[in-house]
Enzyme design. Structure first.
Site, short mmCIF file in Angstrom:
data_model
loop_
_atom_site.label_atom_id
_atom_site.label_comp_id
_atom_site.label_asym_id
_atom_site.label_seq_id
_atom_site.Cartn_x
_atom_site.Cartn_y
_atom_site.Cartn_z
N TRP A 22 0.85 -1.20 0.00
CA TRP A 22 0.00 0.00 0.00
C TRP A 22 0.89 1.25 0.00
O TRP A 22 1.85 1.31 0.76
CB TRP A 22 -0.91 -0.01 1.23
CG TRP A 22 -1.84 1.14 1.34
CD1 TRP A 22 -2.52 1.74 0.32
CD2 TRP A 22 -2.20 1.85 2.54
NE1 TRP A 22 -3.28 2.77 0.82
CE2 TRP A 22 -3.11 2.86 2.17
CE3 TRP A 22 -1.84 1.71 3.88
CZ2 TRP A 22 -3.67 3.74 3.09
CZ3 TRP A 22 -2.40 2.58 4.80
CH2 TRP A 22 -3.30 3.58 4.40
N TYR A 50 -5.02 -0.05 -4.50
CA TYR A 50 -3.68 0.52 -4.30
C TYR A 50 -3.13 1.14 -5.60
O TYR A 50 -2.13 1.85 -5.56
CB TYR A 50 -2.68 -0.52 -3.80
CG TYR A 50 -3.02 -1.15 -2.46
CD1 TYR A 50 -4.03 -0.64 -1.64
CD2 TYR A 50 -2.32 -2.27 -2.01
CE1 TYR A 50 -4.34 -1.24 -0.43
CE2 TYR A 50 -2.62 -2.86 -0.79
CZ TYR A 50 -3.64 -2.35 -0.01
OH TYR A 50 -3.94 -2.94 1.19
N HIS A 108 -12.27 -6.47 0.24
CA HIS A 108 -11.39 -5.53 0.96
C HIS A 108 -12.03 -4.98 2.24
O HIS A 108 -11.36 -4.85 3.26
CB HIS A 108 -11.03 -4.38 0.00
CG HIS A 108 -9.76 -3.68 0.35
ND1 HIS A 108 -8.92 -3.16 -0.62
CD2 HIS A 108 -9.17 -3.40 1.53
CE1 HIS A 108 -7.89 -2.59 -0.03
NE2 HIS A 108 -8.02 -2.72 1.27
N ASN A 139 -10.98 -6.78 7.03
CA ASN A 139 -11.69 -5.80 7.86
C ASN A 139 -13.07 -6.30 8.30
O ASN A 139 -13.98 -5.49 8.52
CB ASN A 139 -11.81 -4.46 7.13
CG ASN A 139 -10.46 -3.82 6.89
OD1 ASN A 139 -9.77 -3.49 7.84
ND2 ASN A 139 -10.06 -3.69 5.62
N GLN A 160 -8.05 -10.43 6.84
CA GLN A 160 -6.89 -9.52 6.93
C GLN A 160 -7.35 -8.27 7.68
O GLN A 160 -8.25 -7.56 7.20
CB GLN A 160 -6.38 -9.16 5.53
CG GLN A 160 -5.15 -8.28 5.60
CD GLN A 160 -4.61 -7.85 4.24
OE1 GLN A 160 -4.46 -6.66 3.98
NE2 GLN A 160 -4.31 -8.80 3.38
N ILE A 237 13.24 -4.09 3.79
CA ILE A 237 12.69 -5.37 3.29
C ILE A 237 13.49 -6.53 3.89
O ILE A 237 12.92 -7.52 4.37
CB ILE A 237 12.74 -5.39 1.74
CG1 ILE A 237 11.79 -4.33 1.17
CG2 ILE A 237 12.42 -6.78 1.20
CD1 ILE A 237 11.96 -4.08 -0.34
#
Ligand code: NAP
Length: 280
Positions: A22, A50, A108, A139, A160, A237
């Site tokens: 994101w 995104y 989402h 969500n 998620q 990362i």
């Protein structure tokens, strides 16, 4: 536990650590995805909202890793949860990503005016057409997750949600475990709050790890929990993957869980609730 560790849920095998994307767009996104895969990540998280699916796809194509070895997630935005809209959204995502299928397709955000049966039915048809291997939600509260599990003919493999040391998700996590659903932690670094957390830093000193690494370790050390930190630079990362070579004690796990609360965390953690109340 090593970087290849997985959560098994509803027939899916999900690498415990993935790369969030994101707000990472353009060449920077392609570069981050390619770097992550070359460093050993095997799980990438994106979403149509995104605006970076094409760049994520290019990063996967450029990496020295076979497509089938990468667990790729995308999401359908809440305004596209009706049957036809969802099908269109997924086709657009697959085109942008330049892949035949995603490994995990998520709704989402819940939408109070779109029946969950319609959304899940559309997602199941996407699976039937081999355009997604697994489906899940994002969500969703424990009650909404149970409703989705109830109406689905295929397993819901993940919810998620926002989860980090500042956010209590013990209730949802119990529901996930009861239904063989993975809990994927987004904003695992509290969108930056964890990086300067003194308690996490102090715990990390014992293992020569940063506060950010301790926050990620706390998540991946929990059964059924996956973490998807967003990182842009190679340094971040790489650091975020280096959380599989130490183990927090039970007392440290509990001390970190007690970080929940605090003003900044309180404000940030209200966001999912607000999104639920004011759907687009
Ligand atoms: P996050 O991962 O908690 O935090 C990202 C921030 O931490 C970035 O500023 C990043 O900087 C920094 N960072 C990363 N690793 C670091 C390290 N080792 N040391 C110091 N700083 C570090 O926040 P997030 O992006 O909100 O969440 C992660 C992912 O979850 C998202 O990218 C997205 O894929 C997903 N997500 C999903 C939803 C949903 O509704 N389903 C909502 C939010 C997020 P750099 O970028 O400069 O490296």
């Amino acid at each position: 536990m090593d970087p290849m560790d997985h959560v098994s849920a509803g027939g899916a095998t999900i690498p415990k650590l993935g790369l969030g994307t994101w707000q990472n767009t353009g060449d920077s996104c392609t570069e981050s995805v390619r770097t992550a895969l070359d460093l050993g990540y095997r799980h990438i998280d994106t979403a149509q909202a995104y605006g970076n699916e094409a760049e994520v796809g290019q990063g996967i194509a450029q990496a020295d890793v076979d497509r089938e070895d990468v667990f790729l997630t995308t999401k359908v935005w809440r305004s596209n949860l009706r049957y036809d809209d969802l099908e269109d959204s997924v086709r657009e995502s697959l085109d942008a990503l330049d892949v035949d299928a995603v490994d995990l397709l998520l709704a989402h955000w819940p939408h109070p005016r779109v029946p969950i049966e319609e959304t899940i039915g559309a997602m199941e048809d996407i699976v039937d057409e081999d355009e997604a291997r697994h489906i899940g939600v994002s969500n969703f509260t424990a009650a909404q997750l149970e409703e989705a599990v109830e109406v689905a003919d295929v397993p819901i493999v993940c919810d998620q949600v926002l989860y980090n040391p500042y956010k209590d998700q013990s209730g949802l996590l119990a529901t996930c475990r009861e239904h063989d659903v993975a809990l994927t932690a987004y904003s695992p670094l509290g969108r930056g709050d964890a990086i300067s957390d003194e308690v996490l830093a102090e715990i990390g000193e014992r293992y020569d790890k940063s506060a950010a690494q301790v926050a990620l370790r706390w998540l991946v050390q929990q059964d059924g929990v996956v973490a998807i930190p967003k990182a842009t630079s190679r340094e971040h990362i790489e650091a975020n993957l280096a959380v599989f070579d130490f183990e927090l004690t039970d007392a440290e796990m509990e001390r970190i869980a007690e970080r929940r609360g605090g003003v900044s965390a309180w404000v940030r953690n209200r966001l999912p609730g607000l999104m639920r109340r004011f759907p687009l």
